[in-house]
Design a protein around this motif. Structure first.
Motif, short mmCIF file in Angstrom:
data_model
loop_
_atom_site.label_atom_id
_atom_site.label_comp_id
_atom_site.label_asym_id
_atom_site.label_seq_id
_atom_site.Cartn_x
_atom_site.Cartn_y
_atom_site.Cartn_z
N ARG A 1 33.99 30.86 52.50
CA ARG A 1 35.18 29.57 51.90
C ARG A 1 34.98 29.51 50.25
O ARG A 1 35.86 29.17 49.84
CB ARG A 1 34.31 28.45 52.42
CG ARG A 1 34.41 28.01 53.90
CD ARG A 1 33.98 26.60 54.09
NE ARG A 1 34.88 25.48 53.41
CZ ARG A 1 34.49 24.28 53.54
NH1 ARG A 1 33.54 23.82 53.95
NH2 ARG A 1 35.29 23.41 52.66
N GLN A 2 33.77 30.11 49.85
CA GLN A 2 33.87 30.08 48.47
C GLN A 2 34.48 31.37 47.75
O GLN A 2 35.12 31.24 46.67
CB GLN A 2 32.28 30.21 47.93
CG GLN A 2 32.16 29.98 46.39
CD GLN A 2 32.60 28.77 45.88
OE1 GLN A 2 32.57 27.74 46.43
NE2 GLN A 2 33.19 28.74 44.65
N ARG B 1 38.03 30.67 46.30
CA ARG B 1 38.19 29.89 45.23
C ARG B 1 37.72 30.71 44.01
O ARG B 1 38.27 30.37 42.91
CB ARG B 1 37.17 28.48 45.44
CG ARG B 1 37.87 27.78 46.58
CD ARG B 1 37.12 26.30 46.77
NE ARG B 1 37.74 25.24 47.48
CZ ARG B 1 37.77 24.17 47.19
NH1 ARG B 1 36.93 23.82 46.35
NH2 ARG B 1 38.51 23.25 48.11
N THR B 2 36.72 31.59 44.04
CA THR B 2 36.18 32.01 42.90
C THR B 2 37.42 33.28 42.36
O THR B 2 37.26 33.23 41.27
CB THR B 2 34.87 32.80 43.52
OG1 THR B 2 33.83 31.96 43.83
CG2 THR B 2 34.39 33.82 42.32
N SER C 1 40.04 31.05 40.68
CA SER C 1 39.75 30.45 39.39
C SER C 1 39.56 31.47 38.33
O SER C 1 39.87 31.46 37.11
CB SER C 1 38.41 29.92 39.64
OG SER C 1 37.50 30.61 40.04
N PHE D 1 41.46 22.56 42.55
CA PHE D 1 41.46 23.28 43.86
C PHE D 1 42.01 22.45 44.92
O PHE D 1 42.12 21.35 45.07
CB PHE D 1 40.39 23.74 44.46
CG PHE D 1 39.36 24.74 43.77
CD1 PHE D 1 39.70 26.16 43.46
CD2 PHE D 1 38.43 24.26 42.64
CE1 PHE D 1 39.07 27.09 43.07
CE2 PHE D 1 37.66 25.17 41.95
CZ PHE D 1 38.10 26.88 42.07
N ASP E 1 43.42 22.88 49.27
CA ASP E 1 43.58 23.79 50.44
C ASP E 1 45.05 23.22 51.09
O ASP E 1 45.15 22.03 51.38
CB ASP E 1 42.41 23.72 51.36
CG ASP E 1 41.23 24.29 50.65
OD1 ASP E 1 41.21 25.33 50.13
OD2 ASP E 1 40.13 23.66 50.93
N THR F 1 44.15 28.94 49.61
CA THR F 1 43.43 28.03 48.76
C THR F 1 43.93 28.20 47.18
O THR F 1 44.26 29.69 47.04
CB THR F 1 42.04 28.47 48.78
OG1 THR F 1 41.61 27.98 50.00
CG2 THR F 1 41.38 27.83 47.57
N TYR G 1 44.11 27.25 43.11
CA TYR G 1 43.58 26.71 41.84
C TYR G 1 44.52 26.65 40.86
O TYR G 1 45.61 27.41 40.62
CB TYR G 1 42.45 27.84 41.33
CG TYR G 1 41.52 27.30 40.25
CD1 TYR G 1 40.83 26.29 39.97
CD2 TYR G 1 42.07 28.19 38.88
CE1 TYR G 1 40.11 25.76 38.86
CE2 TYR G 1 41.24 27.33 37.55
CZ TYR G 1 40.32 26.42 37.65
OH TYR G 1 39.68 25.91 36.76
#
Length: 226
Positions: free
Chosen positions: A43-44, A47-48, A51, A142, A144, A159, A161
């Motif tokens: 899940r992370q 996003r990482t 970003s 962020f 989703d 996802t 950003y």
């Protein structure tokens, strides 16, 4: 103390069953813990990635904006060079989107035919409205949501950003499709389940064999005693 008393009253077969049950339960717990941690990582990761890409792209905007400030470029030249630089950085399904404060689409590296038009809303929105507002109000954020892959019609999980670039009042964004990541997690969960089953099965086989051996031995002793 109560648990010790229970153990004292268990016969040999009961103690064997308890040992096997404890071993299997421990394996299941460890697998569940491992899968939970893997799910959090999955899940992370999008996003990482999103970003990091936006922060890198923001640095490119900042570089051209500083050239504008220094008088080396006009604003129009600086913005055009920035847009074309971001456009050239597209990597298959990873691309940048840029909107201005009027929500006019300045860059959509995957669908250039939408550029220089008001951003669409509803199901065809380039960015979720709440993400755009969050970036303008809070500086970044962020979201989703579902969006089709380039060249495809079916929406899939994504996802995104977004970050506000105050000097030009732009919102810069990118997104990562996560449906394949969920497929990877399902494959990992299946693999871990099969591995646990493969490890637990010999324990059950050994338990039932020992149980039968104990029963046979006890019956033999009783026959001799009679």
């Amino acid at each position: 103390m109560k648990s010790m008393n229970v153990l004292k009253h268990l016969n040999l077969r009961g103690k064997l069953a308890l040992i096997v049950g404890w071993a299997v339960a421990s394996m299941i717990f460890l697998v569940a813990l491992s899968l939970g941690m893997r799910w959090q990582d999955l899940r992370q990761e999008p996003r990482t990635l999103a970003s990091d890409l936006v922060e890198m792209a923001s640095g490119i905007l900042d570089r051209y904006q500083k050239q504008e400030q220094a008088g080396a470029l006009t604003r129009e030249q600086a913005q055009k060079l920035a847009i074309e630089t971001l456009r050239s950085m597209r990597q298959q399904e990873l691309y940048f989107v840029v909107l201005d404060k009027e929500q006019r689409l300045l860059l959509h590296a995957a669908r250039p035919e939408l550029e220089n038009q008001p951003a669409r809303g509803g199901r065809d929105a380039v960015l979720p409205a709440e993400l755009l507002q969050t970036a303008l109000q809070d500086g970044s954020g962020f979201a989703d949501y579902e969006a089709p892959r380039p060249g495809a019609g079916k929406p899939v999980q994504k996802t995104a950003y977004a970050r506000h670039f105050p000097p030009w009042d732009w919102v810069l964004s990118t997104g990562v499709y996560v449906d394949e990541l969920r497929g990877d997690f399902s494959a990992t969960a299946l693999r871990e389940t099969l591995l646990t089953t493969a490890l637990a099965l010999p324990l059950f086989i050994a338990f039932f064999r020992l149980r039968r051996s104990v029963r046979t031995g006890v019956n033999g002793v009783l026959e001799l005693a009679n």
